[in-house]
Structure formats: C-alpha cells, structure tokens
Design a protein around this motif. Structure first.
Motif, PDB file in Angstrom:
ATOM      1  N   GLN A 107      85.932 -36.139 -34.317  1.00 40.82           N
ATOM      2  CA  GLN A 107      85.797 -36.087 -32.861  1.00 40.82           C
ATOM      3  C   GLN A 107      86.371 -34.803 -32.269  1.00 40.82           C
ATOM      4  O   GLN A 107      86.273 -34.574 -31.069  1.00 40.82           O
ATOM      5  N   ARG A 108      86.947 -33.971 -33.106  1.00 40.19           N
ATOM      6  CA  ARG A 108      87.596 -32.756 -32.621  1.00 40.19           C
ATOM      7  C   ARG A 108      86.563 -31.654 -32.411  1.00 40.19           C
ATOM      8  O   ARG A 108      85.706 -31.410 -33.257  1.00 40.19           O
ATOM      9  N   ARG A 109      86.649 -30.985 -31.257  1.00 45.73           N
ATOM     10  CA  ARG A 109      85.778 -29.865 -30.922  1.00 45.73           C
ATOM     11  C   ARG A 109      86.655 -28.711 -30.430  1.00 45.73           C
ATOM     12  O   ARG A 109      87.376 -28.856 -29.448  1.00 45.73           O
ATOM     13  N   VAL A 110      86.570 -27.578 -31.113  1.00 46.00           N
ATOM     14  CA  VAL A 110      87.381 -26.424 -30.728  1.00 46.00           C
ATOM     15  C   VAL A 110      86.467 -25.223 -30.573  1.00 46.00           C
ATOM     16  O   VAL A 110      85.762 -24.835 -31.518  1.00 46.00           O
ATOM     17  N   ARG A 111      86.460 -24.622 -29.388  1.00 42.81           N
ATOM     18  CA  ARG A 111      85.679 -23.422 -29.150  1.00 42.81           C
ATOM     19  C   ARG A 111      86.414 -22.207 -29.736  1.00 42.81           C
ATOM     20  O   ARG A 111      87.505 -21.867 -29.290  1.00 42.81           O
ATOM     21  N   LEU A 112      85.803 -21.600 -30.728  1.00 44.19           N
ATOM     22  CA  LEU A 112      86.377 -20.393 -31.318  1.00 44.19           C
ATOM     23  C   LEU A 112      85.916 -19.144 -30.573  1.00 44.19           C
ATOM     24  O   LEU A 112      86.589 -18.108 -30.600  1.00 44.19           O
ATOM     25  N   LEU A 113      84.753 -19.261 -29.939  1.00 44.16           N
ATOM     26  CA  LEU A 113      84.186 -18.173 -29.146  1.00 44.16           C
ATOM     27  C   LEU A 113      83.487 -18.802 -27.958  1.00 44.16           C
ATOM     28  O   LEU A 113      82.769 -19.800 -28.108  1.00 44.16           O
ATOM     29  N   ASP A 114      83.686 -18.238 -26.779  1.00 43.06           N
ATOM     30  CA  ASP A 114      83.045 -18.779 -25.582  1.00 43.06           C
ATOM     31  C   ASP A 114      82.721 -17.631 -24.630  1.00 43.06           C
ATOM     32  O   ASP A 114      83.630 -16.965 -24.128  1.00 43.06           O
ATOM     33  N   ARG A 115      81.446 -17.411 -24.428  1.00 45.04           N
ATOM     34  CA  ARG A 115      80.995 -16.341 -23.540  1.00 45.04           C
ATOM     35  C   ARG A 115      80.169 -16.940 -22.410  1.00 45.04           C
ATOM     36  O   ARG A 115      79.291 -17.771 -22.646  1.00 45.04           O
ATOM     37  N   ASP A 116      80.452 -16.511 -21.211  1.00 47.37           N
ATOM     38  CA  ASP A 116      79.677 -16.910 -20.040  1.00 47.37           C
ATOM     39  C   ASP A 116      79.438 -15.657 -19.209  1.00 47.37           C
ATOM     40  O   ASP A 116      80.315 -15.218 -18.463  1.00 47.37           O
ATOM     41  N   GLY A 117      78.258 -15.057 -19.382  1.00 48.19           N
ATOM     42  CA  GLY A 117      77.987 -13.793 -18.726  1.00 48.19           C
ATOM     43  C   GLY A 117      78.931 -12.721 -19.222  1.00 48.19           C
ATOM     44  O   GLY A 117      79.095 -12.520 -20.430  1.00 48.19           O
ATOM     45  N   PRO A 118      79.638 -12.037 -18.327  1.00 50.82           N
ATOM     46  CA  PRO A 118      80.564 -10.984 -18.766  1.00 50.82           C
ATOM     47  C   PRO A 118      81.902 -11.517 -19.274  1.00 50.82           C
ATOM     48  O   PRO A 118      82.688 -10.777 -19.865  1.00 50.82           O
ATOM     49  N   SER A 119      82.190 -12.799 -19.037  1.00 48.19           N
ATOM     50  CA  SER A 119      83.472 -13.368 -19.437  1.00 48.19           C
ATOM     51  C   SER A 119      83.416 -13.790 -20.908  1.00 48.19           C
ATOM     52  O   SER A 119      82.475 -14.475 -21.334  1.00 48.19           O
ATOM     53  N   LEU A 120      84.429 -13.399 -21.684  1.00 49.96           N
ATOM     54  CA  LEU A 120      84.436 -13.672 -23.115  1.00 49.96           C
ATOM     55  C   LEU A 120      85.819 -14.106 -23.565  1.00 49.96           C
ATOM     56  O   LEU A 120      86.823 -13.445 -23.274  1.00 49.96           O
ATOM     57  N   MET A 121      85.873 -15.247 -24.272  1.00 51.84           N
ATOM     58  CA  MET A 121      87.115 -15.760 -24.846  1.00 51.84           C
ATOM     59  C   MET A 121      86.927 -15.950 -26.339  1.00 51.84           C
ATOM     60  O   MET A 121      85.878 -16.406 -26.793  1.00 51.84           O
ATOM     61  N   ARG A 170      90.885 -10.830 -37.554  1.00 54.86           N
ATOM     62  CA  ARG A 170      91.178 -11.564 -36.327  1.00 54.86           C
ATOM     63  C   ARG A 170      90.209 -12.719 -36.097  1.00 54.86           C
ATOM     64  O   ARG A 170      90.588 -13.743 -35.527  1.00 54.86           O
ATOM     65  N   TYR A 171      88.975 -12.552 -36.515  1.00 56.89           N
ATOM     66  CA  TYR A 171      87.945 -13.569 -36.256  1.00 56.89           C
ATOM     67  C   TYR A 171      87.205 -13.894 -37.556  1.00 56.89           C
ATOM     68  O   TYR A 171      86.024 -13.602 -37.715  1.00 56.89           O
ATOM     69  N   PRO A 172      87.901 -14.513 -38.521  1.00 54.56           N
ATOM     70  CA  PRO A 172      87.293 -14.720 -39.845  1.00 54.56           C
ATOM     71  C   PRO A 172      86.079 -15.645 -39.824  1.00 54.56           C
ATOM     72  O   PRO A 172      85.113 -15.412 -40.562  1.00 54.56           O
ATOM     73  N   VAL A 173      86.104 -16.711 -39.015  1.00 51.74           N
ATOM     74  CA  VAL A 173      84.967 -17.628 -38.976  1.00 51.74           C
ATOM     75  C   VAL A 173      83.760 -16.958 -38.327  1.00 51.74           C
ATOM     76  O   VAL A 173      82.620 -17.105 -38.788  1.00 51.74           O
ATOM     77  N   ASP A 182      83.117 -13.835 -38.383  1.00 50.67           N
ATOM     78  CA  ASP A 182      82.615 -12.906 -39.395  1.00 50.67           C
ATOM     79  C   ASP A 182      81.807 -13.645 -40.455  1.00 50.67           C
ATOM     80  O   ASP A 182      80.751 -13.164 -40.898  1.00 50.67           O
ATOM     81  N   LEU A 183      82.259 -14.825 -40.859  1.00 61.84           N
ATOM     82  CA  LEU A 183      81.556 -15.608 -41.871  1.00 61.84           C
ATOM     83  C   LEU A 183      80.188 -16.060 -41.367  1.00 61.84           C
ATOM     84  O   LEU A 183      79.181 -15.985 -42.090  1.00 61.84           O
ATOM     85  N   VAL A 184      80.127 -16.523 -40.126  1.00 59.35           N
ATOM     86  CA  VAL A 184      78.850 -16.950 -39.548  1.00 59.35           C
ATOM     87  C   VAL A 184      77.900 -15.765 -39.426  1.00 59.35           C
ATOM     88  O   VAL A 184      76.705 -15.870 -39.757  1.00 59.35           O
ATOM     89  N   ARG A 185      78.404 -14.630 -38.973  1.00 58.46           N
ATOM     90  CA  ARG A 185      77.556 -13.444 -38.836  1.00 58.46           C
ATOM     91  C   ARG A 185      77.013 -13.014 -40.196  1.00 58.46           C
ATOM     92  O   ARG A 185      75.805 -12.743 -40.339  1.00 58.46           O
ATOM     93  N   ARG A 186      77.862 -12.946 -41.204  1.00 55.83           N
ATOM     94  CA  ARG A 186      77.410 -12.520 -42.532  1.00 55.83           C
ATOM     95  C   ARG A 186      76.405 -13.503 -43.118  1.00 55.83           C
ATOM     96  O   ARG A 186      75.458 -13.097 -43.808  1.00 55.83           O
ATOM     97  N   THR A 187      76.609 -14.782 -42.860  1.00 52.57           N
ATOM     98  CA  THR A 187      75.664 -15.781 -43.353  1.00 52.57           C
ATOM     99  C   THR A 187      74.285 -15.576 -42.737  1.00 52.57           C
ATOM    100  O   THR A 187      73.267 -15.557 -43.443  1.00 52.57           O
ATOM    101  N   LEU A 188      74.238 -15.407 -41.417  1.00 58.18           N
ATOM    102  CA  LEU A 188      72.957 -15.208 -40.749  1.00 58.18           C
ATOM    103  C   LEU A 188      72.287 -13.905 -41.195  1.00 58.18           C
ATOM    104  O   LEU A 188      71.066 -13.863 -41.395  1.00 58.18           O
ATOM    105  N   LEU A 189      73.061 -12.859 -41.354  1.00 59.62           N
ATOM    106  CA  LEU A 189      72.490 -11.587 -41.776  1.00 59.62           C
ATOM    107  C   LEU A 189      71.930 -11.650 -43.191  1.00 59.62           C
ATOM    108  O   LEU A 189      71.035 -10.875 -43.549  1.00 59.62           O
TER     109      LEU A 189
END
Length: 379
Positions: free
Chosen positions: A130-144, A174-177, A179-186
């Motif tokens: 049931q746990r949901r954690v946003r590792l990246l969240d972008r809304d227009g110019p705002s980025l977390m 700093r952002y290993p997950v 990076d992992l998702v990006r490399r997987t898609l590429l």
C-alpha cells in the motif's frame, strides 16, 4: 541491471482513448487493418523517447493535433497524451516502479516554438504494497526529486518545455532509480524498419566491431553474425533456423577487415557465394529478424511490428520458433497481420495472443477491462 516491464498504459493518443495492459513474457497482437495495433506499438516507442529526450520532437513530428485522441473528451480540461509504464524488480512480479508522463499543448504566452508540445507532468513512483513514494514529481516548471537520504528536494534545473526530467537528471549517485529506469528504457529495441531495398543498411558492409545486439535498422547485421561466430563460437541455433527456413542454404564465413560482410551459399549453386546485394528481399528480412532475435545479447525488451512483411507464408513457422526462443531470454511484444504466425506462436504454448479491436473508434483488446485485467482470467 535492467528492469522487466509489467504493465503499460496510454490514453489520449491517436485511437488509444484509454488502455491499460498487463505485460507478459511474450505478447502477440493480431487484428484487422485500422484497429490501432500500430498505435499500441508507437506509444511504447514514445516511452523510450522520453528516456532519450526526444519525446517532444517525436510528438511534434507527428503533429500534436493529429496525435491527440480525436473522439469525445470528458472532464473539460485541455486534451493531452498520458503514457505510463510499470517495472518490477527482477525477482518480483508486482510493479515496483511506475513512470508516467503527460504531454500536451503549451500554455498561451509560453516561450516555446510554434506548435511545440509541452511536457505537462512527469513522475516516478515507488510502490510496495500500500506504500506509494514519489521519487520524481514534475508539474510544469516545478520539479521535485528525493535526495539520497529520501528527502524531497526542489530541483532547479534548466529544462525546456519539451524536455523530460527523466533524461535531464543524469546523476546515478543521487538518483539511482531514475538512472535505472532511464537505462532500461533506452535499452529497448523496436524493429519495424528492417529495409530490404537496394540501399538497405543490411546490404552494406559494417565496421568490424563486436555487436552483441542488432541495431534498430539492422545496419550491423554482419557484425551480429560475426559476434556469434567469434565471441560465442556457436552458431548452431542460427544455422539451424536458416536451414529450416531455406533448406540447404548456409551462412558463409564472414569476411572481416576494417569492414565486415556476410554471404550465403545455395545448394543449387555450389561453386559461388551470394553477397547481400544479391539476396532476395524475403531472405534478407528473415536474416535481419534472425539477427534481432538470436543475437549474442538481447535487449531487455524487443518490439516487432509486422515482421512477416516480405516473408513467404512457409516462413511463419521458423519465425515463430525464433520468437519463442527469444522470449526465453527477454520480453517480446509482437504486432502482426498474420494469423498463421500468431497461431504458430500460440501453438508453442509460450505466448499470449490477443486480438485488437475497435469500439466506438477507440482501440481496445478483446476481454481487456479498464483495470488492466482480462475477463477470462477474472472468471
């Protein structure tokens, strides 16, 4: 390490009003012309484009007006395209990470080029029960993004409207997950343009460098064959599939210098070899598919769009066998018009064959619910 894909969703894209599909090891899609099979395939390509930072460019090339769902629009907000993909960790079946991106029109007055699409929102979520954690969240110019200690941090980065944060935050420490998702898609590969015309890259010599994976256009086909022969020192399966498709035909030793090429020997012409420029379109296409599916190292995900093009119906059985063998090593997504190929794969017992249909102009899959399950499996 790369991540297996477990689910795929798309909405607002061409005929994909809303679809959520649970991925398996081998997914095969058949259906009539015009039902949207290629739109499913193309939506997956756009997810890879998000990792390559070409998503805005790809959608602009299609024209955002044409790429958007043209049917009824509910909710009153602006039209947009939403794409998402769910990955699991290698030892799990449940989705562990979900990447989502939304693209649409830029707001009035924005500093963008005419008709340039905008990345509206973007997120990467970790899921555990049931746990949901946003590792990246972008809304227009705002980025977390979360720092290495797990704290949400506002990121100040110069991203253009059409650029993705997935491609922009390239810091594995700093952002290993991410990076992992990006490399997987590429690492995904899409094979729909294995040209067989006289100027096809597959007919040309290539640089003599080991090639563990076939390029999307097949330009390194000779090097893929040479890598099997020289590095693995095993072409038994490849030779068997060529002989099964074309009895008595043999892939000759590859001539390697600075460049490398291949040739074929035919039993009816025992005293000469045939260069790629002399090989028929169907034979060359089959060899290209063999390179894609039997290479030394397969990508984590292979998508094939109408691989049966230019092939004689008698080649569907050996092609199905190559697909089945590849699915033992990776995930395969195959779109085909050939019922014969689909039935040959289904007969192996290793793949899920699904029928793509249209309802009220929207692409869907027989038995698929909006929740991403199949009615026959629910029953």
């Amino acid at each position: 390490m790369v991540l297996p894909v477990r689910e795929f969703s798309a909405s607002g894209y061409r005929s994909l009003q809303r679809i959520h599909y649970p991925m398996s090891r081998l997914d095969v899609f058949v259906g009539a012309n015009g039902v949207g099979k290629s739109n499913l395939y193309r939506a997956l390509e756009l997810l890879r484009a998000a990792a390559a930072n070409t998503l805005g460019e790809e959608v602009a090339r299609e024209s955002l007006n044409l790429a958007l769902w043209a049917g009824p629009h509910k909710g009153g907000g602006p039209r947009c395209i939403r794409l998402s993909v769910g990955f699991s960790e290698p030892d799990r079946l449940e989705v562990s990470y979900r990447y989502e991106v939304e693209i649409g029109y830029s707001p009035p007055g924005a500093a963008v080029l005419p008709f340039e699409p905008q990345i509206k929102t973007e997120s990467l979520t970790y899921l555990s029960g049931q746990r949901r954690v946003r590792l990246l969240d972008r809304d227009g110019p705002s980025l977390m993004a979360r720092d290495p200690d797990g704290r949400p941090v506002k990121i100040d980065i110069d991203l253009l409207h059409s650029e993705t944060a997935l491609s922009g935050l390239q810091d594995p420490s700093r952002y290993p997950v991410l990076d992992l998702v990006r490399r997987t898609l590429l690492a995904w590969r899409f094979y729909h343009d294995l040209r067989t015309d006289p100027d096809s890259p597959m007919r040309k010599p290539c640089v003599a460098v080991a090639a563990p994976t076939l390029a999307s256009d097949g330009a390194n086909l000779a090097a893929v064959f040479a890598t099997l022969a020289t590095i693995r020192q095993d072409t038994v399966d490849l030779d068997r599939m060529i002989d099964r498709a074309f009895p008595g035909v043999r892939l000759d030793e590859l001539e390697a210098g600075r460049d490398i090429s291949f040739s074929l020997s035919f039993p009816e012409f025992p005293h000469r070899v045939f260069e790629p420029s002399e090989i028929s379109d169907g034979t060359l296409r089959f060899l290209g598919l063999a390179g894609a599916l039997m290479a030394y190292r397969l990508p984590p995900f292979i998508a094939l769009n109408e691989p049966e093009s230019s092939l004689h119906p008698d080649l569907m059985q050996p092609l199905a066998e190559m697909v089945r063998m590849a699915a033992k090593r990776t995930q395969v997504w195959l779109v085909t018009h050939s019922e014969r190929l689909a039935k040959a794969i289904e007969a192996t017992g290793d793949g899920m064959v699904r029928t793509v249909i249209k309802k009220n102009g929207a692409t869907t899959i027989e038995g698929l619910t909006l929740l991403g399950t199949f009615r026959d499996e629910d029953d």
